[in-house]
Motif scaffolding. Structure first.
Motif, mmCIF file in Angstrom:
data_model
loop_
_atom_site.group_PDB
_atom_site.id
_atom_site.type_symbol
_atom_site.label_atom_id
_atom_site.label_comp_id
_atom_site.label_asym_id
_atom_site.label_seq_id
_atom_site.Cartn_x
_atom_site.Cartn_y
_atom_site.Cartn_z
ATOM 1 N N GLY A 55 -13.571 19.891 8.808
ATOM 2 C CA GLY A 55 -14.252 18.774 9.453
ATOM 3 C C GLY A 55 -14.554 17.613 8.525
ATOM 4 N N SER A 56 -14.439 17.793 7.219
ATOM 5 C CA SER A 56 -14.662 16.665 6.314
ATOM 6 C C SER A 56 -13.524 15.664 6.488
ATOM 7 N N GLN A 57 -13.803 14.422 6.164
ATOM 8 C CA GLN A 57 -12.853 13.355 6.456
ATOM 9 C C GLN A 57 -12.649 12.422 5.270
ATOM 10 N N ILE A 58 -11.502 11.749 5.297
ATOM 11 C CA ILE A 58 -11.222 10.647 4.385
ATOM 12 C C ILE A 58 -10.943 9.426 5.234
ATOM 13 N N GLU A 59 -11.559 8.313 4.874
ATOM 14 C CA GLU A 59 -11.229 7.019 5.462
ATOM 15 C C GLU A 59 -10.319 6.320 4.464
ATOM 16 N N LEU A 60 -9.106 6.011 4.884
ATOM 17 C CA LEU A 60 -8.146 5.337 4.017
ATOM 18 C C LEU A 60 -8.043 3.884 4.460
ATOM 19 N N PHE A 61 -8.373 2.970 3.565
ATOM 20 C CA PHE A 61 -8.349 1.541 3.863
ATOM 21 C C PHE A 61 -7.234 0.856 3.082
ATOM 22 N N SER A 62 -6.675 -0.177 3.682
ATOM 23 C CA SER A 62 -5.778 -1.074 2.951
ATOM 24 C C SER A 62 -6.430 -2.452 2.981
ATOM 25 N N PHE A 63 -6.545 -3.077 1.844
ATOM 26 C CA PHE A 63 -7.066 -4.443 1.768
ATOM 27 C C PHE A 63 -6.069 -5.271 0.982
ATOM 28 N N PRO A 64 -5.779 -6.480 1.436
ATOM 29 C CA PRO A 64 -4.839 -7.307 0.678
ATOM 30 C C PRO A 64 -5.381 -7.615 -0.718
ATOM 31 N N ASP A 65 -4.537 -7.463 -1.713
ATOM 32 C CA ASP A 65 -4.876 -7.827 -3.089
ATOM 33 C C ASP A 65 -6.065 -7.074 -3.672
ATOM 34 N N ALA A 66 -6.248 -5.817 -3.285
ATOM 35 C CA ALA A 66 -7.328 -5.019 -3.879
ATOM 36 C C ALA A 66 -7.008 -4.782 -5.356
ATOM 37 N N PRO A 67 -7.974 -4.960 -6.250
ATOM 38 C CA PRO A 67 -7.694 -4.764 -7.677
ATOM 39 C C PRO A 67 -7.481 -3.289 -7.997
ATOM 40 N N PRO A 68 -6.712 -2.994 -9.038
ATOM 41 C CA PRO A 68 -6.506 -1.597 -9.430
ATOM 42 C C PRO A 68 -7.765 -1.000 -10.054
ATOM 43 N N ARG A 69 -7.798 0.319 -10.104
ATOM 44 C CA ARG A 69 -8.895 1.038 -10.760
ATOM 45 C C ARG A 69 -8.853 0.687 -12.246
ATOM 46 N N PRO A 70 -9.992 0.355 -12.873
ATOM 47 C CA PRO A 70 -9.962 -0.099 -14.268
ATOM 48 C C PRO A 70 -9.531 0.964 -15.279
ATOM 49 N N THR A 71 -10.018 2.196 -15.149
ATOM 50 C CA THR A 71 -9.635 3.266 -16.063
ATOM 51 C C THR A 71 -9.668 4.583 -15.308
ATOM 52 N N ARG A 72 -9.128 5.602 -15.926
ATOM 53 C CA ARG A 72 -9.088 6.905 -15.292
ATOM 54 C C ARG A 72 -9.481 7.956 -16.298
ATOM 55 N N PRO A 73 -10.311 8.920 -16.030
ATOM 56 C CA PRO A 73 -11.175 9.003 -14.861
ATOM 57 C C PRO A 73 -12.613 8.616 -15.168
ATOM 58 N N GLU A 74 -12.861 8.053 -16.335
ATOM 59 C CA GLU A 74 -14.249 7.880 -16.763
ATOM 60 C C GLU A 74 -14.886 6.538 -16.402
ATOM 61 N N ALA A 75 -14.294 5.763 -15.485
ATOM 62 C CA ALA A 75 -14.918 4.520 -15.041
ATOM 63 C C ALA A 75 -16.139 4.855 -14.178
ATOM 64 N N ARG A 76 -17.072 3.945 -14.087
ATOM 65 C CA ARG A 76 -18.210 4.148 -13.200
ATOM 66 C C ARG A 76 -17.721 4.278 -11.769
ATOM 67 N N GLY A 77 -18.456 4.999 -10.981
ATOM 68 C CA GLY A 77 -18.058 5.202 -9.592
ATOM 69 C C GLY A 77 -17.444 6.578 -9.414
ATOM 70 N N LEU A 78 -16.611 6.717 -8.415
ATOM 71 C CA LEU A 78 -15.997 8.001 -8.106
ATOM 72 C C LEU A 78 -15.133 8.474 -9.273
ATOM 73 N N ARG A 79 -15.426 9.633 -9.804
ATOM 74 C CA ARG A 79 -14.642 10.171 -10.917
ATOM 75 C C ARG A 79 -13.379 10.840 -10.400
ATOM 76 N N HIS A 80 -13.532 11.694 -9.404
ATOM 77 C CA HIS A 80 -12.385 12.322 -8.753
ATOM 78 C C HIS A 80 -12.848 12.915 -7.431
ATOM 79 N N LEU A 81 -11.892 13.268 -6.609
ATOM 80 C CA LEU A 81 -12.146 13.908 -5.326
ATOM 81 C C LEU A 81 -11.545 15.305 -5.412
ATOM 82 N N ALA A 82 -12.347 16.336 -5.156
ATOM 83 C CA ALA A 82 -11.892 17.719 -5.291
ATOM 84 C C ALA A 82 -11.668 18.343 -3.919
ATOM 85 N N PHE A 83 -10.497 18.967 -3.753
ATOM 86 C CA PHE A 83 -10.166 19.690 -2.530
ATOM 87 C C PHE A 83 -10.294 21.186 -2.793
#
Length: 133
Positions: A55-83
């Motif tokens: 029942g858990s969900q992912i919302e996948l969005f597309s936005f024009p010209d969205a900037p890339p993630r600055p670094t992986r995986p230690e940038a602020r914000g979501l570190r990773h998504l675990a399944f």
């Protein structure tokens, strides 16, 4: 003050770089079920609601010209998504059959559970976490 009584996650929202590629990855490779797909003209954006069996969900969005993630995986914000997966080796083999590489399997030194990482088409770090229960 009473506890907020959180019951789990409803959804995680992701922004992708190439909607068609990410849609195929999450539905055809990871096997998520499409709940709804909506074109939002005012934002020139797709919103794809996807579900996992629990029942858990992912919302996948597309936005024009969205900037890339600055670094992986230690940038602020979501570190990773675990399944959560039942058999990590079977899941790794299924991903490999689609050309999706995984890192070597490791064991969590605290929980003793096995896990590995792989990436979605935009480089978002995703984890497979073997659920021994």
């Amino acid at each position: 003050m009473p506890d907020p009584a959180l019951n789990g996650f409803h959804h995680v929202a992701l922004i992708c770089g190439d909607y068609a590629v990410s849609k195929a990855f999450y539905t055809e490779i990871l096997g998520m079920r499409i709940i709804a797909e909506t074109w939002r003209e005012e934002r020139r954006s797709w919103k794809l609601d996807l579900a996992l069996p629990d029942g858990s969900q992912i919302e996948l969005f597309s936005f024009p010209d969205a900037p890339p993630r600055p670094t992986r995986p230690e940038a602020r914000g979501l570190r990773h998504l675990a399944f959560r997966v039942r058999d990590i080796e079977d899941t790794i083999a299924a991903l490999a059959a689609h050309g999706v590489p995984c890192e070597p399997v490791r064991t969590d030194e605290i929980t003793g559970q096995r896990f590995t990482f792989f990436a979605d088409p935009d480089g978002l770090p995703l984890e497979l976490y073997e659920d021994a229960g």
